[in-house]
Design an enzyme around this catalytic site. Sequence first.
Site, PDB file in Angstrom:
ATOM      1  CG  HIS A  53      61.332  14.501  37.570  1.00  0.00           C
ATOM      2  ND1 HIS A  53      60.586  13.546  38.209  1.00  0.00           N
ATOM      3  CD2 HIS A  53      60.430  15.365  37.012  1.00  0.00           C
ATOM      4  CE1 HIS A  53      59.297  13.806  38.032  1.00  0.00           C
ATOM      5  NE2 HIS A  53      59.175  14.915  37.318  1.00  0.00           N
ATOM      6  CG  HIS A  55      58.861  18.573  36.710  1.00  0.00           C
ATOM      7  ND1 HIS A  55      58.419  17.684  35.764  1.00  0.00           N
ATOM      8  CD2 HIS A  55      59.557  19.524  36.031  1.00  0.00           C
ATOM      9  CE1 HIS A  55      58.806  18.091  34.569  1.00  0.00           C
ATOM     10  NE2 HIS A  55      59.500  19.196  34.701  1.00  0.00           N
ATOM     11  CG  ASP A  57      54.458  17.441  40.167  1.00  0.00           C
ATOM     12  OD1 ASP A  57      55.515  17.787  39.608  1.00  0.00           O
ATOM     13  OD2 ASP A  57      53.725  16.533  39.718  1.00  0.00           O
ATOM     14  CG  HIS A  58      57.763  14.544  41.026  1.00  0.00           C
ATOM     15  ND1 HIS A  58      57.584  13.186  40.938  1.00  0.00           N
ATOM     16  CD2 HIS A  58      56.878  15.094  40.147  1.00  0.00           C
ATOM     17  CE1 HIS A  58      56.635  12.918  40.048  1.00  0.00           C
ATOM     18  NE2 HIS A  58      56.200  14.056  39.557  1.00  0.00           N
ATOM     19  CG  HIS A 111      59.049  13.997  32.607  1.00  0.00           C
ATOM     20  ND1 HIS A 111      57.830  14.409  32.115  1.00  0.00           N
ATOM     21  CD2 HIS A 111      59.110  14.454  33.884  1.00  0.00           C
ATOM     22  CE1 HIS A 111      57.187  15.093  33.056  1.00  0.00           C
ATOM     23  NE2 HIS A 111      57.945  15.136  34.135  1.00  0.00           N
ATOM     24  CG  ASP A 128      56.174  12.783  36.544  1.00  0.00           C
ATOM     25  OD1 ASP A 128      55.632  11.982  37.326  1.00  0.00           O
ATOM     26  OD2 ASP A 128      56.069  14.024  36.653  1.00  0.00           O
ATOM     27  CG  HIS A 166      51.444  12.058  38.301  1.00  0.00           C
ATOM     28  ND1 HIS A 166      50.879  13.191  38.839  1.00  0.00           N
ATOM     29  CD2 HIS A 166      52.730  12.380  38.016  1.00  0.00           C
ATOM     30  CE1 HIS A 166      51.782  14.165  38.875  1.00  0.00           C
ATOM     31  NE2 HIS A 166      52.925  13.689  38.380  1.00  0.00           N
TER      32      HIS A 166
HETATM   33 ZN   LIG Z   1      57.488  15.718  36.159  1.00  0.00          ZN
END
Ligand SMILES: [Zn+2]
Length: 258
Positions: A53, A55, A57-58, A111, A128, A166
């Site tokens: 996805h 985001h 942090d990915h 999400h 996530d 995570h």
């Molecule tokens: Zn995420």
Amino acid sequence: MLQVVPVKAFKDNYIWTLRDARHAAVVDPGEAAPALDYLARENLKLVAVLATHHHPDHVGGIAEILRHHRVPVYGPKHEPIETLTRAVGGGDKVEIPELGAEFDVLDIPGHTRAHIAYYGGGALFCGDTLFACGCGRVFEGTPEQMHASLSKLASLPDETLVYCGHEYTLANIGFAKAVEPGNTALDKREERDRKLREAGKPTLPSTLGDEKATNPFLRVAQPAVIESANKYLGARGKGPLMHPAAVFAAIRDWKNKF
Ligand SMILES: [Zn+2]
């Protein structure tokens, strides 16, 4: 022989790295440096990047990784990821011939609006959406969508290895115990996972069987979970509910405030 190695990024992200002796693919590289360091140290040739996805942090490390390795970047169509070269969605397959790996793409919105998972070889990379003993926050979809997505993942075989994005497991178990104080499988899981963390090891992958036994977000049809959801809502002045998607929405809301 294909291995899956956790490469740590940021505070609690994992960049899952699929590898054999010579090649590798990385899933959700939010940061470039840890992935590039690992590839250089192990003398591996990167052959693909997979994103679940949009985001940062990915996917935030992909542009820098591409400056060092020219490889295809798979990820969800209908999400804004500038570095994507192979947009995929539910029903598509992703083949990584250098690793002899093949994945089915599953649509699991909630999400984010077009979040996907990669499932193959008994492994599930679910970003996530499903966490160990928890689930992601519902940012762009609806609780009904998220519940449907988690139900889709729960229908995979119990022995499926769950590689999520995570390391949130111990905190998630704390919440799960508040929802289901009588679930003894949670106590066992907490003991096992606490030892892993104390030894500096990831609690992941888990198995779908573990998740079905302990993850409250997959247990929304269990009487104890329904009762707790109703207690939570009762305290907030709403009437009783039974529908799994509504129970899911209630405990997701509870977790946000926990
Ligand atoms: Zn995420």
